[in-house]
Design a protein around this motif. Sequence first.
Motif, PDB file in Angstrom:
ATOM      1  N   PRO A  38      -0.801  -2.866   3.880  1.00  0.00           N
ATOM      2  CA  PRO A  38      -1.211  -1.605   4.511  1.00  0.00           C
ATOM      3  C   PRO A  38      -0.201  -0.484   4.324  1.00  0.00           C
ATOM      4  N   LEU A  39       1.083  -0.827   4.199  1.00  0.00           N
ATOM      5  CA  LEU A  39       2.076   0.215   3.930  1.00  0.00           C
ATOM      6  C   LEU A  39       1.831   0.854   2.566  1.00  0.00           C
ATOM      7  N   LEU A  40       1.511   0.045   1.583  1.00  0.00           N
ATOM      8  CA  LEU A  40       1.218   0.577   0.255  1.00  0.00           C
ATOM      9  C   LEU A  40      -0.092   1.368   0.257  1.00  0.00           C
ATOM     10  N   VAL A  41      -1.051   0.932   1.064  1.00  0.00           N
ATOM     11  CA  VAL A  41      -2.292   1.699   1.192  1.00  0.00           C
ATOM     12  C   VAL A  41      -2.002   3.075   1.790  1.00  0.00           C
ATOM     13  N   MET A  42      -1.136   3.138   2.797  1.00  0.00           N
ATOM     14  CA  MET A  42      -0.731   4.426   3.365  1.00  0.00           C
ATOM     15  C   MET A  42      -0.119   5.324   2.292  1.00  0.00           C
ATOM     16  N   MET A  43       0.691   4.744   1.414  1.00  0.00           N
ATOM     17  CA  MET A  43       1.297   5.528   0.340  1.00  0.00           C
ATOM     18  C   MET A  43       0.240   6.042  -0.629  1.00  0.00           C
ATOM     19  N   ALA A  44      -0.762   5.208  -0.914  1.00  0.00           N
ATOM     20  CA  ALA A  44      -1.841   5.639  -1.798  1.00  0.00           C
ATOM     21  C   ALA A  44      -2.619   6.798  -1.181  1.00  0.00           C
ATOM     22  N   VAL A  45      -2.878   6.729   0.126  1.00  0.00           N
ATOM     23  CA  VAL A  45      -3.549   7.834   0.825  1.00  0.00           C
ATOM     24  C   VAL A  45      -2.682   9.090   0.768  1.00  0.00           C
ATOM     25  N   ALA A  46      -1.377   8.935   0.947  1.00  0.00           N
ATOM     26  CA  ALA A  46      -0.463  10.071   0.893  1.00  0.00           C
ATOM     27  C   ALA A  46      -0.510  10.746  -0.475  1.00  0.00           C
ATOM     28  N   ASN A  47      -0.549   9.941  -1.533  1.00  0.00           N
ATOM     29  CA  ASN A  47      -0.618  10.503  -2.881  1.00  0.00           C
ATOM     30  C   ASN A  47      -1.933  11.257  -3.096  1.00  0.00           C
ATOM     31  N   LEU A  48      -3.024  10.707  -2.583  1.00  0.00           N
ATOM     32  CA  LEU A  48      -4.321  11.382  -2.681  1.00  0.00           C
ATOM     33  C   LEU A  48      -4.285  12.717  -1.953  1.00  0.00           C
ATOM     34  N   LEU A  49      -3.713  12.742  -0.744  1.00  0.00           N
ATOM     35  CA  LEU A  49      -3.613  13.989   0.011  1.00  0.00           C
ATOM     36  C   LEU A  49      -2.826  15.040  -0.766  1.00  0.00           C
ATOM     37  N   TYR A  50      -1.758  14.604  -1.423  1.00  0.00           N
ATOM     38  CA  TYR A  50      -0.967  15.557  -2.198  1.00  0.00           C
ATOM     39  C   TYR A  50      -1.786  16.117  -3.361  1.00  0.00           C
ATOM     40  N   HIS A  51      -2.448  15.263  -4.106  1.00  0.00           N
ATOM     41  CA  HIS A  51      -3.160  15.709  -5.299  1.00  0.00           C
ATOM     42  C   HIS A  51      -4.396  16.541  -4.972  1.00  0.00           C
ATOM     43  N   LEU A  52      -4.983  16.336  -3.793  1.00  0.00           N
ATOM     44  CA  LEU A  52      -6.138  17.152  -3.413  1.00  0.00           C
ATOM     45  C   LEU A  52      -5.777  18.634  -3.378  1.00  0.00           C
TER      46      LEU A  52
ATOM     47  N   SER B 126      -1.228  18.898   0.872  1.00  0.00           N
ATOM     48  CA  SER B 126      -0.042  18.358   0.200  1.00  0.00           C
ATOM     49  C   SER B 126       1.102  18.104   1.179  1.00  0.00           C
ATOM     50  N   ARG B 127       1.286  19.005   2.142  1.00  0.00           N
ATOM     51  CA  ARG B 127       2.367  18.799   3.107  1.00  0.00           C
ATOM     52  C   ARG B 127       2.137  17.541   3.925  1.00  0.00           C
ATOM     53  N   SER B 128       0.899  17.304   4.309  1.00  0.00           N
ATOM     54  CA  SER B 128       0.583  16.073   5.053  1.00  0.00           C
ATOM     55  C   SER B 128       0.845  14.844   4.195  1.00  0.00           C
ATOM     56  N   GLY B 129       0.517  14.935   2.907  1.00  0.00           N
ATOM     57  CA  GLY B 129       0.756  13.812   2.004  1.00  0.00           C
ATOM     58  C   GLY B 129       2.232  13.506   1.854  1.00  0.00           C
ATOM     59  N   ILE B 130       3.045  14.546   1.701  1.00  0.00           N
ATOM     60  CA  ILE B 130       4.494  14.346   1.578  1.00  0.00           C
ATOM     61  C   ILE B 130       5.059  13.742   2.853  1.00  0.00           C
ATOM     62  N   SER B 131       4.632  14.267   3.999  1.00  0.00           N
ATOM     63  CA  SER B 131       5.122  13.746   5.284  1.00  0.00           C
ATOM     64  C   SER B 131       4.725  12.293   5.482  1.00  0.00           C
ATOM     65  N   LEU B 132       3.487  11.952   5.143  1.00  0.00           N
ATOM     66  CA  LEU B 132       3.031  10.562   5.285  1.00  0.00           C
ATOM     67  C   LEU B 132       3.804   9.642   4.359  1.00  0.00           C
ATOM     68  N   MET B 133       4.105  10.112   3.152  1.00  0.00           N
ATOM     69  CA  MET B 133       4.856   9.267   2.216  1.00  0.00           C
ATOM     70  C   MET B 133       6.277   9.041   2.720  1.00  0.00           C
ATOM     71  N   ILE B 134       6.935  10.076   3.202  1.00  0.00           N
ATOM     72  CA  ILE B 134       8.284   9.909   3.737  1.00  0.00           C
ATOM     73  C   ILE B 134       8.281   8.888   4.860  1.00  0.00           C
ATOM     74  N   ASN B 135       7.334   9.026   5.795  1.00  0.00           N
ATOM     75  CA  ASN B 135       7.293   8.106   6.929  1.00  0.00           C
ATOM     76  C   ASN B 135       6.947   6.686   6.496  1.00  0.00           C
ATOM     77  N   SER B 136       6.095   6.552   5.470  1.00  0.00           N
ATOM     78  CA  SER B 136       5.763   5.216   4.968  1.00  0.00           C
ATOM     79  C   SER B 136       6.983   4.543   4.360  1.00  0.00           C
ATOM     80  N   ILE B 137       7.757   5.306   3.584  1.00  0.00           N
ATOM     81  CA  ILE B 137       8.958   4.740   2.969  1.00  0.00           C
ATOM     82  C   ILE B 137       9.986   4.384   4.033  1.00  0.00           C
ATOM     83  N   LEU B 138      10.150   5.255   5.027  1.00  0.00           N
ATOM     84  CA  LEU B 138      11.113   4.972   6.091  1.00  0.00           C
ATOM     85  C   LEU B 138      10.709   3.727   6.868  1.00  0.00           C
TER      86      LEU B 138
END
Length: 398
Positions: free
Chosen positions: A154-168, A177-189
Motif C-alpha cells: 500500500p505504501l507503493l500504491v500511495m506513491m503511484a497515486v502521488a505520481n499520477l496527481l503530479y502528472h495530471l 501537482s503540489r498534492s502529489g509532491i506532498s503525498l510522495m514526501i510523506n509516503s517516503i518518510l
Amino acid sequence: MSTIPLGDPGSPASPPRGYALFALGFRPFFLLAAISGLALMLLWLWFWLSPTGFNHYSLVGWHSHEMLFGFSLAIIAGFLLTAVRNWTGIDTPTGTPLALLAGLWFAGRLLPFVPTTLVGLFVLIDLLFLPALITALSRPLVKAENRINRLFLPLLVMMAVANLLYHLEAVGLLATSRSGISLMINSILLLLIFVSGRVLPFFTDKAVTDAAPRFSKQREQAVYALFLLWALSDLLLPNSWPPMLFALGVAITQAWRLYDWHHPQIWNKPILWVLFAGLVWLVVGFLLKAMAQIGLFADNLATHALTAGAIGVTTLGMMARVALGHTGREIGANRVMVLAFILINIAVVIRVFIPVTELLSYPTCITLSAVAWSICYLLFSIIYLPILIRPRIDGRAG
C-alpha cells in the motif's frame, strides 16, 4: 518488533571477474540513483542559475519530481527488490526482467526533454514504473508468512497515486501537482520510519558488541499514530495549531526511538552513524515543520531538512551498507566514503540553516549546497561502481 538482517559479509576470496549488474535489484538501481543524484543536482543548479525552462515542467516542479520519483524511488526500488528476497526467501526479478525494470525507470527521466508530441507516451512510461515494481514485489510479499512486510505494497500504491496527481497537472488536466509532491514526501518518510525501525536496531546490535537497542510497542504505536495525524492535519488544516502539535509529537517520538537505540560506540563507526544522522534530521525536520506552521521558520527550508536531510542522508547510508553486505564485503566505510557522509550533512546544513542567518545570499547557499551534494555522489559513484557491477567476492549468487 523484530529486526531484519539485510545480508552478511562472506569470506573474501579472489577478486571477482565478469559483471553482475543485473544479478540483484540493488545493483542497477543504486548505480542509477548515484548517477542521478549527481546529474540531477548539477542540471538543477545549471538551469536554476541560467533558467531556460522545460517543455512540460516548471523548473521547481521538475526538481521536486525527479529528486522524489527519480533519485529517491530508485533507492527504494533497489532496497526493496533486495530486502524482500532476503526477508521472504522468494526470488525477485534478476537478469532481463530487472534490466527492463531499470530501463523503464530511466525512460521516465527523459520526459522533460522529449518533443511535445511524445509527452503522453513518456508520462505513461513514468506512471508505469511503480505498478511494475509493485507487480515484481507482490508475489514474494503475499506468499511469505510475515504479513507485516505486506505494508510495503500500500505504501507503493500511495506513491503511484502521488505520481499520477503530479502528472495530471503536468499535462494540464488538474491542479494537483503540489498534492502529489506532498503525498510522495510523506509516503517516503513513512517508509523510512518503518524500515529504520526494522533494521537500525539490528545494525547497531551487530556492529556494537555490548549494544542493547530497546523496543517499545507503545512507542512504535505512538510513532505511526502521530505521523499519520500530522500528515492528515497538514493536508486539511495547514498553518494552524493541530499540525504544529502533531509535528512536535513526531519529533519527540523519533527522538525517543534514537535514545532507545543509541550507543556511544556508534560514532566510531561511520557506516552506522550516518544512519543515525539521517534520523536526527528527521527529528530536526519535524521540529522545524512545527515552527513553520506558526510562521517561525520558512516551510521550504523545513521541507529540505526532511528531504535532503532525513531522506538524503539515510538513503546514502543504506545504499553504502546494503551494497557491501550483499556483495560479501566487510561492512565499513573508507576515508572517501566518510568524506561523502560528512559532505552530505554539510550540504543539508547549508541548505536549511545558512539562509536563515543571512551570512550568505540565498543563491550562494543553494549553489554551495548543490556542489557539496554533487561531490558526495561523485565520490559514492567512484567507490561503488566496481562493487555494484562485479560479482560477489564470496562466490555466492546475488
